[in-house]
Scaffold this motif. Structure first.
Motif, short mmCIF file in Angstrom:
data_model
loop_
_atom_site.label_atom_id
_atom_site.label_comp_id
_atom_site.label_asym_id
_atom_site.label_seq_id
_atom_site.Cartn_x
_atom_site.Cartn_y
_atom_site.Cartn_z
N SER A 182 0.83 -1.21 0.00
CA SER A 182 0.00 0.00 0.00
C SER A 182 0.86 1.26 0.00
O SER A 182 0.38 2.35 -0.32
N ARG A 183 2.15 1.11 0.37
CA ARG A 183 3.06 2.25 0.42
C ARG A 183 4.06 2.24 -0.74
O ARG A 183 4.68 3.27 -1.02
N VAL A 184 4.23 1.10 -1.38
CA VAL A 184 5.16 0.99 -2.51
C VAL A 184 4.36 0.47 -3.69
O VAL A 184 4.10 -0.73 -3.81
N ALA A 185 3.97 1.37 -4.57
CA ALA A 185 3.04 1.01 -5.64
C ALA A 185 3.58 -0.07 -6.57
O ALA A 185 2.82 -0.88 -7.10
N ALA A 186 4.89 -0.10 -6.77
CA ALA A 186 5.47 -1.04 -7.72
C ALA A 186 5.89 -2.36 -7.08
O ALA A 186 6.56 -3.17 -7.71
N LEU A 187 5.49 -2.59 -5.83
CA LEU A 187 5.97 -3.78 -5.12
C LEU A 187 5.37 -5.06 -5.71
O LEU A 187 4.18 -5.12 -6.02
N ARG A 188 6.21 -6.07 -5.85
CA ARG A 188 5.80 -7.38 -6.35
C ARG A 188 6.50 -8.46 -5.55
O ARG A 188 7.63 -8.28 -5.12
N LEU A 189 5.82 -9.56 -5.34
CA LEU A 189 6.39 -10.68 -4.58
C LEU A 189 6.69 -11.85 -5.51
O LEU A 189 5.79 -12.42 -6.12
N LYS A 190 7.98 -12.17 -5.64
CA LYS A 190 8.40 -13.35 -6.40
C LYS A 190 8.46 -14.54 -5.44
O LYS A 190 9.15 -14.48 -4.42
N ILE A 191 7.76 -15.61 -5.78
CA ILE A 191 7.74 -16.82 -4.96
C ILE A 191 8.45 -17.93 -5.73
O ILE A 191 7.96 -18.39 -6.77
N ILE A 192 9.61 -18.35 -5.25
CA ILE A 192 10.36 -19.44 -5.87
C ILE A 192 10.07 -20.70 -5.06
O ILE A 192 10.64 -20.91 -3.98
N ALA A 193 9.18 -21.52 -5.54
CA ALA A 193 8.69 -22.64 -4.74
C ALA A 193 7.92 -23.61 -5.63
O ALA A 193 8.00 -23.56 -6.87
N ASP A 194 7.14 -24.46 -4.98
CA ASP A 194 6.31 -25.43 -5.69
C ASP A 194 4.83 -25.09 -5.56
O ASP A 194 3.97 -25.96 -5.64
N PHE A 195 4.53 -23.80 -5.33
CA PHE A 195 3.15 -23.37 -5.19
C PHE A 195 3.02 -21.92 -5.62
O PHE A 195 4.01 -21.21 -5.80
N ASP A 196 1.78 -21.46 -5.75
CA ASP A 196 1.47 -20.09 -6.09
C ASP A 196 0.50 -19.55 -5.04
O ASP A 196 -0.14 -20.33 -4.32
N LEU A 197 0.38 -18.23 -4.93
CA LEU A 197 -0.58 -17.61 -4.02
C LEU A 197 -1.40 -16.57 -4.81
O LEU A 197 -1.22 -15.36 -4.64
N PRO A 198 -2.28 -17.03 -5.68
CA PRO A 198 -3.01 -16.10 -6.55
C PRO A 198 -3.95 -15.15 -5.81
O PRO A 198 -4.34 -14.12 -6.36
N THR A 199 -4.35 -15.49 -4.58
CA THR A 199 -5.27 -14.63 -3.83
C THR A 199 -4.55 -13.88 -2.71
O THR A 199 -5.16 -13.53 -1.70
N ALA A 200 -3.26 -13.63 -2.88
CA ALA A 200 -2.45 -13.02 -1.81
C ALA A 200 -2.80 -11.57 -1.56
O ALA A 200 -2.49 -11.03 -0.50
N GLY A 201 -3.42 -10.89 -2.52
CA GLY A 201 -3.73 -9.48 -2.33
C GLY A 201 -2.56 -8.57 -2.61
O GLY A 201 -2.54 -7.41 -2.20
N ILE A 202 -1.55 -9.10 -3.31
CA ILE A 202 -0.37 -8.36 -3.71
C ILE A 202 0.07 -8.94 -5.05
O ILE A 202 -0.20 -10.11 -5.33
N ALA A 203 0.71 -8.14 -5.89
CA ALA A 203 1.18 -8.65 -7.17
C ALA A 203 2.16 -9.80 -6.95
O ALA A 203 3.10 -9.68 -6.15
#
Length: 324
Positions: A182-203
């Motif tokens: 909410s404070r960093v408009a361009a923030l994105r979370l890269k997840i290197i794993a065996d799963f995804d979090l499509p409903t995380a509420g963050i890019a």
């Protein structure tokens, strides 16, 4: 040439990769003959391991404990038996005590000639049952992470590396990460794993973990994050992802808990945080200051090279095993 037999639950297990297989070439250079077998899944695997143990000079069991009968057979088969562990396998994964797990752990510890523990908390627990304990921190091949890659310029990428077994730590940090976003408009979370979090509420940028690409995927991010709980299970962790982030030249934001709090030096190579607000503040500060990210990342690389590289740690392992 002394033969060292490593027994583990599988080659893909992080404990096997980082506490055994990556040292094999150095064992050979030091005059040892290393071998690895999987001791899981079938009676045939156990029988093969017991047979191989009879011919090895040293048997190193990684992270596994056994029923009484199998432990008795292994102890009779092995000339020198070593237990190596890098997790709090004596308690439940939620950090609560487990009398059953502790009983098996104690039996394993008492049966061994020596114990290699991944951190001070694990070493102290093992020493309750066997005084022959060496603290051997988990380490990385620092050279593998010295890779130059292009970083995104349109986003500021946090990165988390792990697996489904530690997914809950990341999920519990999502409110703090959403606050940061909410404070960093361009923030994105890269997840290197065996799963995804499509409903995380963050890019989100999901990346399937692969050994061949993990170093480059980490290096192409901007900030490494390591959320964790403050309980006995977490205290048994050995800060592997933090070391990987630092090896890749990333500043680290971590929960103020466990070994992470020993490796991350606030203001030097990263930040330790205790609340969602502190998470958001640390991430926002790093997102806004590329020079600070570079300064902290370089300090982390130096720490890894000096204290948590293969060569630094292998000498301690070789000395412990040679003493047998």
């Amino acid at each position: 040439m002394k033969e060292i037999l490593f027994l583990s639950k599988g080659e893909d297990a992080s404990s096997t990769r980082y506490r055994a297989l990556q040292f094999f070439s150095r064992f050979e250079q030091a005059g040892f003959s290393p071998r690895h077998l999987v001791i899981a899944g079938s009676a045939a695997a156990y029988l093969q391991a017991l047979h191989a143990a009879r011919h090895a000079d040293i048997v190193v069991v990684q992270r596994k404990v056994f029923p009484t009968a199998l432990l008795w057979l292994l102890r009779r088969s092995a000339r020198r038996l070593v237990f190596d562990f890098d997790d709090a396998i004596f308690c439940n994964s939620d950090g609560t005590p487990s009398p059953t797990r502790m009983k098996r752990f104690a039996a394993m510890a008492r049966s061994c000639d020596h114990i290699l523990a991944g951190n001070a908390f694990l070493a102290a627990t093992a020493a309750r049952f066997n005084p022959a304990v060496s603290l051997i921190p988990t380490c990385i091949d620092a050279g593998k992470y010295l890779t130059r890659v292009d970083k995104p310029t349109a986003t500021v990428d946090l990165v988390w590396i792990g697996s489904s077994s530690t997914r809950n730590y990341l999920e519990e940090a999502l409110p703090a990460l959403r606050l940061a976003a909410s404070r960093v408009a361009a923030l994105r979370l890269k997840i290197i794993a065996d799963f995804d979090l499509p409903t995380a509420g963050i890019a989100i940028l999901p990346v399937r973990w692969q050994a061949a690409t993990e170093a480059a995927e980490l290096a192409s991010a901007h900030i490494g994050i390591a959320p964790m709980r403050n309980d006995d299970w977490s205290r048994g962790k050995c800060a592997l992802k933090v070391l990987q982030y630092m090896g890749a030249g990333l500043p680290v934001v971590s929960s103020n808990a466990g070994v992470n709090a020993e490796v991350v030096h606030p203001g030097d190579n990263g930040f330790l945080v205790d609340s969602a607000e502190e998470w958001a503040q640390a991430i926002a500060r790093l997102a806004a200051d590329p020079a600070l990210r570079q300064h902290l990342g370089m300090a982390g690389q130096r720490l890894v090279a000096e204290r948590y590289s293969i060569d630094a740690v292998f000498n301690r392992i070789a000395a412990a095993l040679a003493s047998l």
